[in-house]
Scaffold this motif. Structure first.
Motif, PDB file in Angstrom:
ATOM      1  N   SER A  59       9.163  -4.092 -10.685  1.00  0.00           N
ATOM      2  CA  SER A  59       9.430  -3.797  -9.281  1.00  0.00           C
ATOM      3  C   SER A  59       8.144  -3.805  -8.456  1.00  0.00           C
ATOM      4  O   SER A  59       8.149  -4.255  -7.310  1.00  0.00           O
ATOM      5  CB  SER A  59      10.152  -2.462  -9.134  1.00  0.00           C
ATOM      6  N   CYS A  60       7.050  -3.348  -9.034  1.00  0.00           N
ATOM      7  CA  CYS A  60       5.771  -3.387  -8.312  1.00  0.00           C
ATOM      8  C   CYS A  60       5.303  -4.823  -8.097  1.00  0.00           C
ATOM      9  O   CYS A  60       4.782  -5.157  -7.031  1.00  0.00           O
ATOM     10  CB  CYS A  60       4.712  -2.599  -9.071  1.00  0.00           C
ATOM     11  N   ALA A  61       5.492  -5.680  -9.100  1.00  0.00           N
ATOM     12  CA  ALA A  61       5.125  -7.089  -8.949  1.00  0.00           C
ATOM     13  C   ALA A  61       5.981  -7.756  -7.876  1.00  0.00           C
ATOM     14  O   ALA A  61       5.484  -8.570  -7.076  1.00  0.00           O
ATOM     15  CB  ALA A  61       5.276  -7.816 -10.276  1.00  0.00           C
ATOM     16  N   TYR A  62       7.262  -7.416  -7.834  1.00  0.00           N
ATOM     17  CA  TYR A  62       8.156  -7.965  -6.821  1.00  0.00           C
ATOM     18  C   TYR A  62       7.727  -7.535  -5.420  1.00  0.00           C
ATOM     19  O   TYR A  62       7.687  -8.352  -4.494  1.00  0.00           O
ATOM     20  CB  TYR A  62       9.592  -7.512  -7.109  1.00  0.00           C
ATOM     21  N   ILE A  63       7.402  -6.268  -5.266  1.00  0.00           N
ATOM     22  CA  ILE A  63       6.978  -5.766  -3.950  1.00  0.00           C
ATOM     23  C   ILE A  63       5.647  -6.397  -3.539  1.00  0.00           C
ATOM     24  O   ILE A  63       5.452  -6.750  -2.369  1.00  0.00           O
ATOM     25  CB  ILE A  63       6.895  -4.227  -3.970  1.00  0.00           C
ATOM     26  N   ASP A  64       4.732  -6.543  -4.482  1.00  0.00           N
ATOM     27  CA  ASP A  64       3.458  -7.205  -4.176  1.00  0.00           C
ATOM     28  C   ASP A  64       3.674  -8.643  -3.696  1.00  0.00           C
ATOM     29  O   ASP A  64       3.004  -9.100  -2.774  1.00  0.00           O
ATOM     30  CB  ASP A  64       2.541  -7.204  -5.402  1.00  0.00           C
ATOM     31  N   LYS A  65       4.588  -9.345  -4.339  1.00  0.00           N
ATOM     32  CA  LYS A  65       4.886 -10.714  -3.935  1.00  0.00           C
ATOM     33  C   LYS A  65       5.443 -10.758  -2.509  1.00  0.00           C
ATOM     34  O   LYS A  65       5.061 -11.607  -1.708  1.00  0.00           O
ATOM     35  CB  LYS A  65       5.934 -11.302  -4.876  1.00  0.00           C
TER      36      LYS A  65
END
Length: 69
Positions: A59-65
């Motif tokens: 979820s953190c990688a998704y938000i960063d993207k």
């Protein structure tokens, strides 16, 4: 003594996490802290901790993207 302290701290953190699910707050942080404390003595909690860590990483990688756009 150490086992009792870790289990009670883990249970308290899990209960706080449940309270913060109902009331807006940092529930995921308390769930992960509770699972971390409980994972020393319960292998099932270790599996749930790994699952939560993977979900949080995704979820953190998704938000960063999304924010990088």
């Amino acid at each position: 003594m150490k086992k009792i302290a870790l289990i009670s701290l883990g249970a308290l953190s899990m209960l706080l996490g449940l309270v913060f699910v109902i009331i807006p707050g940092p529930s995921l942080i308390f769930f992960i802290a509770g699972l971390f404390c409980l994972s020393f003595y319960y292998p099932k909690a270790r599996g749930y901790l790994t699952l939560c860590q993977k979900a949080l990483t995704k979820s953190c990688a998704y938000i960063d993207k999304k924010l990088a756009r």
